[in-house]
Design an enzyme around this catalytic site. Structure first.
Site, mmCIF file in Angstrom:
data_model
loop_
_atom_site.group_PDB
_atom_site.id
_atom_site.type_symbol
_atom_site.label_atom_id
_atom_site.label_comp_id
_atom_site.label_asym_id
_atom_site.label_seq_id
_atom_site.Cartn_x
_atom_site.Cartn_y
_atom_site.Cartn_z
ATOM 1 N N TYR A 260 27.211 62.923 0.496
ATOM 2 C CA TYR A 260 26.601 62.223 -0.646
ATOM 3 C C TYR A 260 26.532 63.084 -1.900
ATOM 4 O O TYR A 260 26.678 62.575 -3.004
ATOM 5 C CB TYR A 260 25.233 61.647 -0.250
ATOM 6 C CG TYR A 260 25.382 60.453 0.680
ATOM 7 C CD1 TYR A 260 25.880 60.622 1.968
ATOM 8 C CD2 TYR A 260 25.084 59.168 0.274
ATOM 9 C CE1 TYR A 260 26.056 59.542 2.824
ATOM 10 C CE2 TYR A 260 25.247 58.079 1.123
ATOM 11 C CZ TYR A 260 25.738 58.274 2.390
ATOM 12 O OH TYR A 260 25.923 57.209 3.235
ATOM 13 N N HIS B 139 20.957 59.903 -1.402
ATOM 14 C CA HIS B 139 21.445 60.947 -0.492
ATOM 15 C C HIS B 139 20.515 61.030 0.718
ATOM 16 O O HIS B 139 19.320 61.303 0.548
ATOM 17 C CB HIS B 139 21.449 62.280 -1.238
ATOM 18 C CG HIS B 139 22.102 63.403 -0.484
ATOM 19 N ND1 HIS B 139 22.347 63.373 0.863
ATOM 20 C CD2 HIS B 139 22.575 64.592 -0.912
ATOM 21 C CE1 HIS B 139 22.926 64.496 1.240
ATOM 22 N NE2 HIS B 139 23.081 65.259 0.173
ATOM 23 N N HIS C 96 30.224 50.736 -0.917
ATOM 24 C CA HIS C 96 28.988 50.230 -1.535
ATOM 25 C C HIS C 96 29.116 50.128 -3.054
ATOM 26 O O HIS C 96 28.146 50.336 -3.783
ATOM 27 C CB HIS C 96 27.781 51.110 -1.173
ATOM 28 C CG HIS C 96 27.461 51.158 0.285
ATOM 29 N ND1 HIS C 96 26.569 50.302 0.884
ATOM 30 C CD2 HIS C 96 27.926 51.943 1.287
ATOM 31 C CE1 HIS C 96 26.482 50.571 2.184
ATOM 32 N NE2 HIS C 96 27.318 51.565 2.450
ATOM 33 N N ASN D 208 20.926 50.549 5.924
ATOM 34 C CA ASN D 208 21.686 49.291 5.902
ATOM 35 C C ASN D 208 20.817 48.164 6.448
ATOM 36 O O ASN D 208 19.718 48.404 6.961
ATOM 37 C CB ASN D 208 22.936 49.409 6.790
ATOM 38 C CG ASN D 208 24.083 50.147 6.097
ATOM 39 O OD1 ASN D 208 24.091 50.316 4.881
ATOM 40 N ND2 ASN D 208 25.043 50.577 6.883
HETATM 41 FE FE1 HDE Z 1 27.212 55.921 3.323
HETATM 42 N N1 HDE Z 1 28.146 56.630 1.673
HETATM 43 N N2 HDE Z 1 28.391 57.077 4.475
HETATM 44 N N3 HDE Z 1 26.419 55.114 5.009
HETATM 45 N N4 HDE Z 1 26.077 54.730 2.223
HETATM 46 C C1 HDE Z 1 27.900 56.252 0.410
HETATM 47 O O1 HDE Z 1 27.657 57.712 -1.394
HETATM 48 C C2 HDE Z 1 29.149 58.106 4.041
HETATM 49 C C3 HDE Z 1 26.709 55.461 6.293
HETATM 50 C C4 HDE Z 1 25.073 53.924 2.655
HETATM 51 O O2 HDE Z 1 23.351 52.222 -3.233
HETATM 52 C C5 HDE Z 1 28.631 57.093 -0.597
HETATM 53 O O3 HDE Z 1 26.802 57.584 -3.473
HETATM 54 C C6 HDE Z 1 29.723 58.815 5.158
HETATM 55 C C7 HDE Z 1 25.722 54.955 7.195
HETATM 56 C C8 HDE Z 1 24.513 53.193 1.540
HETATM 57 O O4 HDE Z 1 24.264 54.040 -4.057
HETATM 58 C C9 HDE Z 1 29.343 58.135 0.257
HETATM 59 C C10 HDE Z 1 29.295 58.157 6.268
HETATM 60 C C11 HDE Z 1 24.838 54.275 6.401
HETATM 61 C C12 HDE Z 1 25.227 53.619 0.425
HETATM 62 C C13 HDE Z 1 28.948 57.722 1.653
HETATM 63 C C14 HDE Z 1 28.461 57.075 5.840
HETATM 64 C C15 HDE Z 1 25.290 54.379 5.053
HETATM 65 C C16 HDE Z 1 26.190 54.584 0.884
HETATM 66 C C17 HDE Z 1 29.482 56.330 -1.558
HETATM 67 C C18 HDE Z 1 29.638 58.466 7.713
HETATM 68 C C19 HDE Z 1 23.601 53.497 6.854
HETATM 69 C C20 HDE Z 1 25.057 53.129 -0.991
HETATM 70 C C21 HDE Z 1 28.754 56.400 -2.888
HETATM 71 C C22 HDE Z 1 29.210 59.762 8.121
HETATM 72 C C23 HDE Z 1 22.570 54.381 7.374
HETATM 73 C C24 HDE Z 1 24.023 53.909 -1.736
HETATM 74 C C25 HDE Z 1 27.623 57.267 -2.667
HETATM 75 C C26 HDE Z 1 23.870 53.347 -3.120
HETATM 76 C C27 HDE Z 1 27.069 55.255 0.046
HETATM 77 C C28 HDE Z 1 29.370 58.401 2.724
HETATM 78 C C29 HDE Z 1 27.871 56.179 6.755
HETATM 79 C C30 HDE Z 1 24.578 53.740 3.986
HETATM 80 C C31 HDE Z 1 30.841 58.234 0.063
HETATM 81 C C32 HDE Z 1 30.624 60.011 5.058
HETATM 82 C C33 HDE Z 1 25.659 55.163 8.706
HETATM 83 C C34 HDE Z 1 23.384 52.182 1.594
HETATM 84 O O5 HDE Z 1 28.850 59.425 0.004
#
Ligand code: HDE
Length: 710
Positions: free
Chosen positions: A375, A352, A88, A161
């Site tokens: 997060y 988060h 993202h 999402n």
């Molecule tokens: Fe994320 N995801 N994600 N994700 N995600 C991040 O956090 C993560 C997942 C989503 O505009 C990171 O600050 C893991 C699902 C959005 O700043 C990180 C898993 C969904 C955004 C991270 C998922 C999301 C992130 C990277 C699997 C939809 C952007 C930077 C367990 C519900 C937020 C950050 C923004 C961002 C980890 C799966 C949505 C690395 C470990 C499912 C919208 O922490």
């Protein structure tokens, strides 16, 4: 003269008035800096007399180390970049307000949902997943839709999402998935795209991804605008009311503009011609007062109905069809103010899924549980330590007091002498707040949990295909064709034939044999004749809510129309068409042969918004060509103008033509259809034109072009 405004003029007083008005819910005011009328200074507040020259030993001599002004400036510059988000990374954001439609305390004690008209400031960041910060907006990908509600009981982040499910079921697979979808390890190609071997290798070996990959291959993967995406919390959460009654919920954002997408060729071209297409649209729309709006809702499942579905509510690769559990609408969000500074607000925003407030709680979805760890961890690196909550964009509006202390970049100056609890030196403050019906401390829902300590996947997570079949069954004919096209395009970029074969035989054949056959034929592979494993028919068989064609509003509000003009154009027709568009909330831009103004048939000067090559037809939803003999003649002889119309036609957009312009389709060999609207004057064409535009695209045109059923 037509009163068309150039984008640069939008920064004028109208936009500023609107911005000030919409800032009434701004909690960051004390942090904003306005340098108007101020002297240039160092970071220590020392005024700078010369910002042009380094201190030197003599006019032509070496620079002096003692130049603290130059050193401070260069050092700060050297450190300007912070690590981009691992996923993202590419995003754009806006401020806004959430308004509750009513008192929803039967469902939740969350105060932001407690009264009709209650306002809560929000900050929303949209993003793509795969590409780096500088990648194009319109790639085929999932869009992040992360909302920070600054509620009076603390921040609630809904980090969702635009697709209601996910690729994997367990957080431990996330690094594998992300490594596979990111550019290839050896040459960092391709940027921002899933059309390469490692992605298809992983997903073809991971059947639980089948449903989500199908969504991404559908038109949902290439949204037209951030305003036209739906949003989903994906996981099952809980809502808990003041009596302690818990229910399962799925969060939804429903766009008031309707949900609609680009066509693939447009998305590809926009990647080069306007990589900022979605963020520009967000920015310009808000500056011009055309705000983005969504309704917020929940699907509610009573605790006792947890096991009444043929899938597991904890499985994040499943939806609850809206026909089975309708969405209960709770309120409305309006994004109405652009950030002042991209880095300070959009880049430093830290979302988060674990930021929740009393009245909301988690489920045991193993993907969500892993996210609850990730997060905070990621912000520690990205934002340089555990004080990221003190960065203005992340600060809650609710008061914040605890005994956490020190660390990098601490900003709060604590006056107390006893940073521990219990204490008697500071009178025991800050003290715990017991849970209460409202305004009390957070209390986790006391779910009963027991079990063995095991690494295992529940059998109830085992059906990976029936909901993919449900999605496929729910698509209209054009949507199905686009999905077949997307698999063909992406798998066609996969070099290893055995990966293509595996995706077709072991994934697509289990979703739908016709889908598998069509993709196989396009790739020159033998078509599978049977699924590779036992499959289950979905119940219901289809869900109309899944088709984008059922998500249109029937209006033309916010649609963008290019009006093609050249010297000698009929200025009155231009004015009349613009007026009619404005009446229905649509927007027009005047596009000329060059950026220079043109002269109308009656001698008026018409300031244009852009030249044809600067704002190609792919930036618009429709095209209007007014009459004017000289203007139309110039267009008939211009390759650029002809290409403009042909491209709009190819992308299935409505085209209206009046007066002399009526001859253009014949000259270009365009076949008449409901989207090619011509007439003597604006009054004659506008009605059918608006009707066609409200349908988003002329799908029958595509069907004719490809010889497929409409
Ligand atoms: Fe994320 N995801 N994600 N994700 N995600 C991040 O956090 C993560 C997942 C989503 O505009 C990171 O600050 C893991 C699902 C959005 O700043 C990180 C898993 C969904 C955004 C991270 C998922 C999301 C992130 C990277 C699997 C939809 C952007 C930077 C367990 C519900 C937020 C950050 C923004 C961002 C980890 C799966 C949505 C690395 C470990 C499912 C919208 O922490």
């Amino acid at each position: 003269m037509t009163d068309s405004k150039k984008p640069s003029e939008l920064a004028g007083s109208d936009a500023l008035d609107r911005r000030n008005h919409n800032a009434k819910t701004d909690s960051l005011e004390t942090f904003r800096s306005d340098a108007t009328g101020q002297a240039l200074t160092t970071n220590q507040g020392v005024k700078i007399a010369d910002n042009q020259n380094t201190l030197k030993a003599g006019n032509r001599g070496p620079s002096l180390l003692e130049d603290f002004i130059m050193r401070e400036k260069i050092t700060h510059f050297d450190h300007e970049r912070i690590p981009e988000r691992i996923v993202h990374a590419r995003g754009a954001a806006a401020h806004g307000v959430f308004v509750s439609y009513g008192d929803h305390s039967d469902l939740t004690k969350a105060s932001f949902l407690s009264a009709e008209g209650k306002e809560t400031p929000v900050f929303v960041r949209f993003s793509t997943v795969q590409g780096p910060r500088g990648s194009a907006d319109t790639v085929r990908d999932v869009r992040g839709f992360a909302t920070k509600f600054y509620t009076d009981e603390g921040n609630f982040d809904l980090v969702g999402n635009d697709i209601p499910i996910f690729f994997i079921q367990d957080a431990i697979k996330f690094p594998d998935f992300v490594h596979a979808v990111k550019p290839e390890a050896h040459n960092e190609i391709p940027t921002g795209q899933s059309a390469h071997d490692t992605f298809w290798d992983f997903v073809s070996l991971t059947p639980e991804s089948a449903h989500m990959v199908l969504w991404v291959m559908s038109d949902r993967g290439i949204p037209r605008s951030y305003r036209s995406i739906e949003g989903f919390g994906i996981h099952t959460f809980r809502m808990i009311n003041a009596e302690g009654k818990s229910r399962f919920v799925k969060f939804h954002w429903k766009p008031l503009a309707g949900a609609y997408s680009l066509v693939w060729d447009e998305a590809l071209k926009l990647g080069g011609k306007d990589p900022d297409f979605n963020r520009r649209d967000l920015w310009e729309s808000i500056e011009s007062g055309d705000y983005f709006e969504w309704e917020f809702g929940v699907q509610v499942v009573e605790e006792e109905d947890e096991h009444s579905f043929d899938f597991d509510l904890l499985d994040p690769t499943k939806i609850i069809p809206e026909e089975v559990v309708p969405v209960r609408v709770l309120g409305k969000m309006t994004l109405n103010r652009n950030p002042d500074n991209f880095f300070a607000e959009t880049e430093q925003a830290a979302f988060h899924p674990g930021h929740i407030v009393p009245g909301i709680d988690f489920s045991n979805d193993p993907l969500l549980q892993g996210r609850l760890f990730s997060y905070t961890d990621t912000q520690l690196l990205r934002l340089g330590g555990p004080n990221f909550h003190e960065i203005p964009i992340n600060r809650p509006v609710a008061p914040l007091h605890n005994n956490q202390r020190d660390a990098f970049h601490r900003q709060t100056i604590h006056k107390g002498r006893a940073p521990y609890e219990p204490n008697s030196i500071d009178g025991g403050w800050p003290k715990e707040a017991p849970p209460a019906a409202s305004g009390g401390g957070f209390e986790s829902y006391p779910e009963r949990v027991e079990g063995h300590k095991i690494r295992n996947r529940s059998e109830s997570f085992g059906d990976h295909f029936s909901q993919a079949t449900l999605f496929w069954n729910s698509m209209s004919a054009p949507e199905k064709e686009h999905i077949i096209g997307a698999y063909t395009f992406e798998l066609g970029k996969v070099e290893r034939i055995f990966i293509r074969e595996r995706q077709v035989n072991e994934i697509l054949a289990n979703i739908d044999l016709e889908l598998a056959r069509r993709v196989a034929e396009n790739l020159g592979l033998p078509a599978p004749t049977a699924p590779s494993r036992p499959t289950k028919a979905p119940t219901p068989a289809a869900s109309p809510a899944l088709s984008l064609l059922n998500r249109l509003t029937g209006t033309i509000r916010s649609r963008k129309v290019a009006i093609l003009v050249a010297d000698g154009v009929d200025g009155q027709a231009v004015d009349a068409f613009k007026r009619k568009l404005a009446e229905q909330g649509a927007m027009a831009k005047l596009i000329g042969p060059s950026p220079a103004p043109v002269t109308t048939a009656d001698g008026q000067t018409l300031v244009t918004d852009a030249a044809m090559d600067g704002m190609p037809s792919i930036a618009f939803d429709a095209v209007f060509v007014p009459g004017g003999a000289q203007s139309v003649e110039a267009m008939s002889g211009s390759g650029e103008a002809k290409h403009y119309l042909l491209e709009a036609y190819k992308h299935l957009k409505p085209i209206a033509l009046v007066g002399e312009a009526r001859q253009l389709p014949v000259a270009l060999g365009l076949q008449a259809d409901a989207g090619l609207v011509d007439g003597d004057d604006v009054a004659a064409v506008f009605g059918p034109f608006a009707q066609a535009l409200a349908q988003h695209r002329i799908w029958a045109r595509e069907a004719v072009a490809k010889g497929i059923p409409a």
